[in-house]
Design a protein around this motif. Structure first.
Motif, PDB file in Angstrom:
ATOM      1  N   THR A  91       0.538  -1.015   0.353  1.00 29.26           N
ATOM      2  CA  THR A  91       0.068   0.247   0.254  1.00 29.26           C
ATOM      3  C   THR A  91       0.887   1.094  -0.428  1.00 29.26           C
ATOM      4  OG1 THR A  91      -1.832  -1.121   1.762  1.00 29.26           O
ATOM      5  CG2 THR A  91      -1.889   1.507   1.402  1.00 29.26           C
ATOM      6  N   LEU A  92       1.792   0.922   0.429  1.00 27.64           N
ATOM      7  CA  LEU A  92       2.996   2.611   0.332  1.00 27.64           C
ATOM      8  C   LEU A  92       3.518   2.733  -0.352  1.00 27.64           C
ATOM      9  CD1 LEU A  92       4.238   1.806   4.426  1.00 27.64           C
ATOM     10  CD2 LEU A  92       2.563   3.298   3.757  1.00 27.64           C
ATOM     11  N   ARG A  93       4.446   1.639  -0.640  1.00 27.67           N
ATOM     12  CA  ARG A  93       5.124   1.904  -2.510  1.00 27.67           C
ATOM     13  C   ARG A  93       3.975   1.983  -3.387  1.00 27.67           C
ATOM     14  NH1 ARG A  93      10.341  -0.076  -1.894  1.00 27.67           N
ATOM     15  NH2 ARG A  93       9.718  -0.103  -3.670  1.00 27.67           N
ATOM     16  N   TYR A  94       3.050   1.347  -3.347  1.00 31.59           N
ATOM     17  CA  TYR A  94       2.503   1.379  -4.965  1.00 31.59           C
ATOM     18  C   TYR A  94       0.840   2.450  -4.832  1.00 31.59           C
ATOM     19  CZ  TYR A  94       5.484  -2.329  -4.931  1.00 31.59           C
ATOM     20  OH  TYR A  94       6.843  -3.443  -5.503  1.00 31.59           O
ATOM     21  N   GLN A  95       0.420   2.349  -3.964  1.00 29.35           N
ATOM     22  CA  GLN A  95      -1.045   3.494  -4.119  1.00 29.35           C
ATOM     23  C   GLN A  95       0.023   4.702  -3.177  1.00 29.35           C
ATOM     24  OE1 GLN A  95      -4.454   2.016  -2.843  1.00 29.35           O
ATOM     25  NE2 GLN A  95      -3.866  -0.139  -2.212  1.00 29.35           N
ATOM     26  N   LEU A  96       0.653   4.794  -2.209  1.00 25.78           N
ATOM     27  CA  LEU A  96       1.001   6.424  -1.728  1.00 25.78           C
ATOM     28  C   LEU A  96       1.990   6.660  -2.281  1.00 25.78           C
ATOM     29  CD1 LEU A  96      -0.721   5.377   2.300  1.00 25.78           C
ATOM     30  CD2 LEU A  96      -1.541   6.897  -0.264  1.00 25.78           C
ATOM     31  N   ASN A  97       2.619   5.868  -2.979  1.00 29.39           N
ATOM     32  CA  ASN A  97       4.134   6.318  -4.049  1.00 29.39           C
ATOM     33  C   ASN A  97       5.775   6.697  -2.564  1.00 29.39           C
ATOM     34  OD1 ASN A  97       6.019   6.642  -6.033  1.00 29.39           O
ATOM     35  ND2 ASN A  97       5.180   9.069  -5.985  1.00 29.39           N
ATOM     36  N   LEU A  98       5.028   5.876  -0.925  1.00 27.89           N
ATOM     37  CA  LEU A  98       5.902   6.454  -0.555  1.00 27.89           C
ATOM     38  C   LEU A  98       7.269   5.006  -0.547  1.00 27.89           C
ATOM     39  CD1 LEU A  98       4.045   7.321   2.402  1.00 27.89           C
ATOM     40  CD2 LEU A  98       5.643   9.021   1.018  1.00 27.89           C
ATOM     41  N   THR A  99       8.972   5.244  -1.788  1.00 30.92           N
ATOM     42  CA  THR A  99       8.651   3.887  -1.068  1.00 30.92           C
ATOM     43  C   THR A  99      10.236   3.245  -0.461  1.00 30.92           C
ATOM     44  OG1 THR A  99      10.425   5.104  -3.523  1.00 30.92           O
ATOM     45  CG2 THR A  99       8.470   3.602  -3.863  1.00 30.92           C
ATOM     46  N   GLY A 100      10.395   4.132   0.561  1.00 30.65           N
ATOM     47  CA  GLY A 100      11.456   4.412   1.279  1.00 30.65           C
ATOM     48  C   GLY A 100      11.267   2.832   2.155  1.00 30.65           C
ATOM     49  N   ALA A 101      10.144   2.537   2.711  1.00 31.21           N
ATOM     50  CA  ALA A 101      10.422   0.625   3.344  1.00 31.21           C
ATOM     51  C   ALA A 101      10.860  -0.036   1.786  1.00 31.21           C
ATOM     52  CB  ALA A 101       8.887   1.011   3.823  1.00 31.21           C
ATOM     53  N   LYS A 102      11.133  -0.416   2.221  1.00 27.94           N
ATOM     54  CA  LYS A 102      11.870  -2.277   0.722  1.00 27.94           C
ATOM     55  C   LYS A 102      11.148  -3.161   1.501  1.00 27.94           C
ATOM     56  CE  LYS A 102      14.540   0.931  -1.281  1.00 27.94           C
ATOM     57  NZ  LYS A 102      14.213   2.547  -0.893  1.00 27.94           N
ATOM     58  N   PRO A 103      11.083  -4.016   0.503  1.00 27.48           N
ATOM     59  CA  PRO A 103      10.745  -5.446   0.074  1.00 27.48           C
ATOM     60  C   PRO A 103      11.970  -6.376  -0.097  1.00 27.48           C
ATOM     61  CG  PRO A 103      10.271  -4.509  -2.191  1.00 27.48           C
ATOM     62  CD  PRO A 103      10.656  -3.354  -1.690  1.00 27.48           C
ATOM     63  N   VAL A 104      12.665  -6.381   0.707  1.00 30.77           N
ATOM     64  CA  VAL A 104      13.854  -6.852   1.025  1.00 30.77           C
ATOM     65  C   VAL A 104      13.087  -9.049   1.027  1.00 30.77           C
ATOM     66  CG1 VAL A 104      15.520  -7.502   1.907  1.00 30.77           C
ATOM     67  CG2 VAL A 104      15.448  -5.225   1.030  1.00 30.77           C
ATOM     68  N   SER A 105      12.384  -8.860   1.859  1.00 28.19           N
ATOM     69  CA  SER A 105      12.055  -9.977   2.794  1.00 28.19           C
ATOM     70  C   SER A 105      10.465  -9.902   3.077  1.00 28.19           C
ATOM     71  CB  SER A 105      13.016 -10.484   3.964  1.00 28.19           C
ATOM     72  OG  SER A 105      12.764  -9.540   5.890  1.00 28.19           O
ATOM     73  N   SER A 106       9.764 -10.449   2.435  1.00 27.91           N
ATOM     74  CA  SER A 106       8.946 -11.106   2.928  1.00 27.91           C
ATOM     75  C   SER A 106       8.566 -11.472   4.506  1.00 27.91           C
ATOM     76  CB  SER A 106       7.744 -12.333   1.188  1.00 27.91           C
ATOM     77  OG  SER A 106       8.504 -13.338   1.799  1.00 27.91           O
ATOM     78  N   ASP A 107       9.552 -12.278   4.964  1.00 26.63           N
ATOM     79  CA  ASP A 107       9.166 -12.395   6.654  1.00 26.63           C
ATOM     80  C   ASP A 107       9.055 -11.368   7.295  1.00 26.63           C
ATOM     81  OD1 ASP A 107      11.378 -12.517   6.215  1.00 26.63           O
ATOM     82  OD2 ASP A 107      11.547 -14.823   6.831  1.00 26.63           O
ATOM     83  N   GLY A 108       9.786  -9.952   6.180  1.00 31.01           N
ATOM     84  CA  GLY A 108       9.749  -9.135   7.525  1.00 31.01           C
ATOM     85  C   GLY A 108      11.698  -9.362   8.744  1.00 31.01           C
ATOM     86  N   SER A 109      12.867 -10.471   8.285  1.00 31.03           N
ATOM     87  CA  SER A 109      13.535 -10.670   8.780  1.00 31.03           C
ATOM     88  C   SER A 109      14.565  -8.979   8.849  1.00 31.03           C
ATOM     89  CB  SER A 109      14.192 -12.292   8.723  1.00 31.03           C
ATOM     90  OG  SER A 109      14.456 -11.943   7.301  1.00 31.03           O
ATOM     91  N   SER A 110      14.533  -8.710   7.645  1.00 29.58           N
ATOM     92  CA  SER A 110      15.145  -7.971   7.531  1.00 29.58           C
ATOM     93  C   SER A 110      15.560  -6.669   7.824  1.00 29.58           C
ATOM     94  CB  SER A 110      15.997  -7.290   5.776  1.00 29.58           C
ATOM     95  OG  SER A 110      14.687  -7.048   4.633  1.00 29.58           O
ATOM     96  N   GLY A 111      14.043  -6.633   7.999  1.00 32.80           N
ATOM     97  CA  GLY A 111      14.115  -5.083   8.832  1.00 32.80           C
ATOM     98  C   GLY A 111      13.977  -4.441   7.383  1.00 32.80           C
ATOM     99  N   ALA A 112      14.218  -4.083   6.737  1.00 33.00           N
ATOM    100  CA  ALA A 112      14.408  -3.057   5.908  1.00 33.00           C
ATOM    101  C   ALA A 112      12.579  -2.514   5.531  1.00 33.00           C
ATOM    102  CB  ALA A 112      14.480  -3.687   4.146  1.00 33.00           C
ATOM    103  N   SER A 113      11.853  -3.163   6.090  1.00 35.21           N
ATOM    104  CA  SER A 113      10.194  -2.338   5.609  1.00 35.21           C
ATOM    105  C   SER A 113       9.652  -2.055   6.855  1.00 35.21           C
ATOM    106  CB  SER A 113       9.515  -3.801   5.109  1.00 35.21           C
ATOM    107  OG  SER A 113       8.975  -4.062   5.918  1.00 35.21           O
ATOM    108  N   THR A 114      11.253  -1.628   8.341  1.00 38.00           N
ATOM    109  CA  THR A 114      10.524  -0.441   8.959  1.00 38.00           C
ATOM    110  C   THR A 114       9.497   0.783   9.193  1.00 38.00           C
ATOM    111  OG1 THR A 114      12.045  -2.249  10.373  1.00 38.00           O
ATOM    112  CG2 THR A 114      10.865  -0.615  11.502  1.00 38.00           C
TER     113      THR A 114
END
Ligand code: FES
Length: 196
Positions: free
Chosen positions: A70-93
């Motif tokens: 939602t953030l990336r593709y609807q609100l154009n906020l691309t800072g949070a990253k899709p690195v790990s779908s299980d959240g283990s990277s912390g990149a989508s914090t």
């Protein structure tokens, strides 16, 4: 072959079994319905209202849509990253009502009405400046997640020790290995009592 016992036949047995099964079925259904707590079921697309970086937003999402999408593709906020779908990277914090969550494992419908803070909302604060002045990024892919995680951490531990910083940020992974510089950036923030 032995004859059926007087007063008891296979047909009568089956008839009786059917009644018993039906009675059992009714009893089970009544018990089950008494135990079920009604919950809303969302089918198809639905509208969700959020506050994102201080701005009210309404999005239309499917029940399975993650907050990250939602953030990336609807609100154009691309800072949070899709690195790990299980959240283990912390990149989508991101922060939800001030608490760090992984946007990649959070459903948008689950945060309806809540306040979301992303790294874009922190861009003018002291945390990104401390990352830059301490050279705490290389490719930068992990950096947005780190910045938000640092924000959440320092809100809770403004006077953190180095040991606490190491422990508090251990959920964020940097494949470029900038940990030493991230640590220095956060130490500088604590010393300067600057909290983005
Ligand atoms: S700077 Fe490249 S993954 Fe952290």
């Amino acid at each position: 072959m032995s004859q059926p016992t007087k007063g008891f036949s296979r047909r009568a047995f089956l008839r009786g079994s059917g009644v018993a099964a039906a009675a059992s079925s009714v009893t089970s259904t009544q018990s089950a319905s008494a135990a079920i707590v009604p919950v809303p079921i969302i089918a198809g697309e639905t509208q969700v209202s959020l506050t994102v970086n201080g701005q009210k937003k309404t999005v239309t999402v499917e029940p399975r849509t993650t907050l990250l999408d939602t953030l990336r593709y609807q609100l154009n906020l691309t800072g949070a990253k899709p690195v790990s779908s299980d959240g283990s990277s912390g990149a989508s914090t991101v922060l939800v009502d001030g608490k760090p969550v992984m946007a990649s494992t959070t459903l948008t419908v689950a945060v309806s009405g809540k306040s979301i803070s992303t790294c874009e909302g922190l861009k003018d604060g002291d945390i990104p400046k401390a990352f830059v002045s301490n050279d705490a990024q290389q490719c930068g892919f992990c950096t947005p997640g780190f910045v938000v995680a640092v924000k959440a951490f320092l809100n809770q531990h403004p006077d953190a020790t180095e040991e606490q910083i190491r422990a508090g940020l251990n959920g964020n992974i940097c494949r470029c290995g900038t940990y030493a510089n991230v640590l220095q950036a956060v130490i500088a923030l604590v010393k300067g009592n600057q909290n983005g």
